[in-house]
Design an enzyme around this catalytic site. Structure first.
Site, PDB file in Angstrom:
ATOM      1  N   PRO A 196       0.844  -1.202   0.000  1.00  0.00           N
ATOM      2  CA  PRO A 196       0.000   0.000   0.000  1.00  0.00           C
ATOM      3  C   PRO A 196       0.874   1.246   0.000  1.00  0.00           C
ATOM      4  O   PRO A 196       1.733   1.405   0.874  1.00  0.00           O
ATOM      5  CB  PRO A 196      -0.802  -0.129   1.304  1.00  0.00           C
ATOM      6  CG  PRO A 196       0.024  -1.021   2.170  1.00  0.00           C
ATOM      7  CD  PRO A 196       0.779  -1.940   1.279  1.00  0.00           C
TER       8      PRO A 196
ATOM      9  N   CYS B 151       0.463   5.434  -0.521  1.00  0.00           N
ATOM     10  CA  CYS B 151      -0.426   6.577  -0.713  1.00  0.00           C
ATOM     11  C   CYS B 151      -0.061   7.348  -1.983  1.00  0.00           C
ATOM     12  O   CYS B 151       1.121   7.581  -2.264  1.00  0.00           O
ATOM     13  CB  CYS B 151      -0.354   7.510   0.488  1.00  0.00           C
ATOM     14  SG  CYS B 151      -1.132   6.860   1.966  1.00  0.00           S
TER      15      CYS B 151
ATOM     16  N   GLN C 299      -6.007  -1.302   2.578  1.00  0.00           N
ATOM     17  CA  GLN C 299      -5.460  -1.037   3.902  1.00  0.00           C
ATOM     18  C   GLN C 299      -6.316   0.026   4.586  1.00  0.00           C
ATOM     19  O   GLN C 299      -6.436   1.148   4.081  1.00  0.00           O
ATOM     20  CB  GLN C 299      -4.009  -0.554   3.807  1.00  0.00           C
ATOM     21  CG  GLN C 299      -3.350  -0.376   5.155  1.00  0.00           C
ATOM     22  CD  GLN C 299      -1.953   0.194   5.047  1.00  0.00           C
ATOM     23  OE1 GLN C 299      -1.797   1.383   4.735  1.00  0.00           O
ATOM     24  NE2 GLN C 299      -0.941  -0.618   5.298  1.00  0.00           N
TER      25      GLN C 299
ATOM     26  N   TYR D  44       1.509   5.624  12.716  1.00  0.00           N
ATOM     27  CA  TYR D  44       0.129   6.092  12.658  1.00  0.00           C
ATOM     28  C   TYR D  44      -0.630   5.563  13.882  1.00  0.00           C
ATOM     29  O   TYR D  44      -0.044   4.924  14.762  1.00  0.00           O
ATOM     30  CB  TYR D  44      -0.496   5.708  11.326  1.00  0.00           C
ATOM     31  CG  TYR D  44       0.257   6.324  10.168  1.00  0.00           C
ATOM     32  CD1 TYR D  44       0.375   7.710  10.059  1.00  0.00           C
ATOM     33  CD2 TYR D  44       0.906   5.539   9.218  1.00  0.00           C
ATOM     34  CE1 TYR D  44       1.097   8.293   9.021  1.00  0.00           C
ATOM     35  CE2 TYR D  44       1.636   6.111   8.179  1.00  0.00           C
ATOM     36  CZ  TYR D  44       1.735   7.486   8.090  1.00  0.00           C
ATOM     37  OH  TYR D  44       2.455   8.065   7.075  1.00  0.00           O
TER      38      TYR D  44
ATOM     39  N   ARG E 136      -0.646  -4.838   9.187  1.00  0.00           N
ATOM     40  CA  ARG E 136       0.714  -4.324   8.914  1.00  0.00           C
ATOM     41  C   ARG E 136       1.300  -3.758  10.193  1.00  0.00           C
ATOM     42  O   ARG E 136       0.649  -2.975  10.890  1.00  0.00           O
ATOM     43  CB  ARG E 136       0.702  -3.257   7.819  1.00  0.00           C
ATOM     44  CG  ARG E 136       2.084  -2.611   7.629  1.00  0.00           C
ATOM     45  CD  ARG E 136       2.232  -1.826   6.350  1.00  0.00           C
ATOM     46  NE  ARG E 136       2.894  -2.641   5.322  1.00  0.00           N
ATOM     47  CZ  ARG E 136       3.516  -2.125   4.249  1.00  0.00           C
ATOM     48  NH1 ARG E 136       3.547  -0.824   4.055  1.00  0.00           N
ATOM     49  NH2 ARG E 136       4.089  -2.914   3.372  1.00  0.00           N
TER      50      ARG E 136
END
Length: 359
Positions: free
Chosen positions: A23, A25, A104, A186, A234
């Protein structure tokens, strides 16, 4: 047969090979209005190219569970039905090419509300489509970032519900695999690590408390996700800190917990939670963390990090270090990497009829 091009079945979903797209962005959605968080032509072309190139699993970029969960105002989301309909166009095409579509699900936490990377990636405020970020504790990522608002217990519960609602929409949008983003500093990662989680309630302090939010998210997603479809997680296997951070030992322990809660594969990355960490990068530098989880737990793993060559990827799978490899930047450079690797290794991938002249 090449180990890299053997299919793998997780629950009832068979992925045709072990070359998977990480994944990544694109920071390309509209930041506000009815089209906020909605994938458009750029996203379709981006993912379609990797599917026609033979990639077995296309993991769509970090897709926010709420507007405030976006890493940037330009991220994709799954908080409304307009987004669902736009994603269906992408998932239909990926599946038609023989690729498995995954997504994701993410919340940016204290690293949310930042600009597009090519414009510097600095935090942005309301004047530039931004907002006040939230986190487990009121600790900023670095001197550039604002102090985030510490989440209340009620707000934590709301975010757990947002992950579940986003998973329901992901299913409606045609995705076969849901991945929970628990890495790279995150929100979920922030709860896991003592470097960022300074809480003194049931969500902070001990290992059990720091992992509570992540497991609540897993349970909420697993509850709405069909029994026959996989859930991935993840993780950043280490904060790369000498003291006071999340460690590889924590990752092994947590992998066992995730397996018990119905997670089907651990997508093993590292870092992103501590801006000053010293990270010794190099080809395959994160693979040993995946290999350790695979060796010490029953959970299948994906390896990631500077995997660029076909023979390198083949050895990772053949040697039992991982069950699949996630390629990031290499697939940005070469959307047909899987097809070229299959030719080099004697494997097979589906080639669209229109591209048979390239075989």
């Amino acid at each position: 047969m090449s180990a890299l091009f053997e299919p793998i079945t997780l629950r009832e979903v068979t992925i045709p090979n072990r070359v998977w797209m990480s994944p990544m962005c694109q920071y390309s959605a509209e930041p506000e209005g009815p089209a906020a968080g909605v994938p458009h032509d750029w996203h379709f072309a981006h993912y379609a190219a990797r599917a026609t190139g033979g990639t077995g699993l296309i993991m769509v970029e970090a897709t926010a569970v709420s507007p405030e969960g976006r890493i940037s105002p330009y991220d994709l989301g799954l908080w409304n039905d307009t987004q669902v309909e736009a994603f269906r166009r992408i998932t239909r095409f990926l599946a038609a090419q023989g690729a498995v579509p995954g997504v994701q699900l993410a919340h940016g936490g204290r690293k949310a509300s930042t600009d597009q990377p090519w414009r510097g990636g600095a935090p942005v405020g309301p004047e530039a489509h931004g907002w006040q970020p939230v986190a487990p504790s009121a600790v900023p990522f670095d001197e550039r970032h604002p102090v985030p608002t510490e989440l209340t217990v009620d707000q934590i519960g709301e975010i757990v519900g947002q992950f579940a609602a986003a998973a329901r929409r992901a299913l409606d949008a045609g995705f076969e695999i849901a991945e929970i983003h628990g890495a790279h500093g995150y929100l979920v990662n922030e709860f896991l690590s003592p470097h960022t989680n300074h809480r003194t309630d049931a969500y902070g302090g001990s290992y059990e408390n720091r992992t509570r939010f992540a497991l609540e998210v897993v349970d909420a997603v697993r509850e709405v996700w069909p029994e026959g479809k996989p859930v991935f997680f993840r993780i950043s296997a280490t904060d790369w800190l000498q003291d006071g951070g999340w460690t590889p030992q924590d990752t092994v322990r947590f992998a066992r917990d995730l397996h018990a809660h119905g997670v089907d594969l651990l997508d093993v990355s590292t870092g992103g939670n501590a801006p000053g960490a010293m990270i010794p990068t190099g080809p395959g530098y994160q693979v040993p963390f995946a290999a350790r989880v695979k060796a010490e737990t029953p959970l299948p793993v994906g390896a990631v990090g500077m995997i660029t060559e076909a023979e390198q990827a083949e050895k990772i799978i053949a040697n039992g270090e991982a069950d699949a490899v996630f390629l990031g930047r290499e697939l940005l450079r070469n959307p047909s990497w899987a097809r070229q690797a299959a030719r080099e290794l004697g494997g097979e991938v589906r080639v669209p009829d229109q591209y048979h002249r390239s075989v």
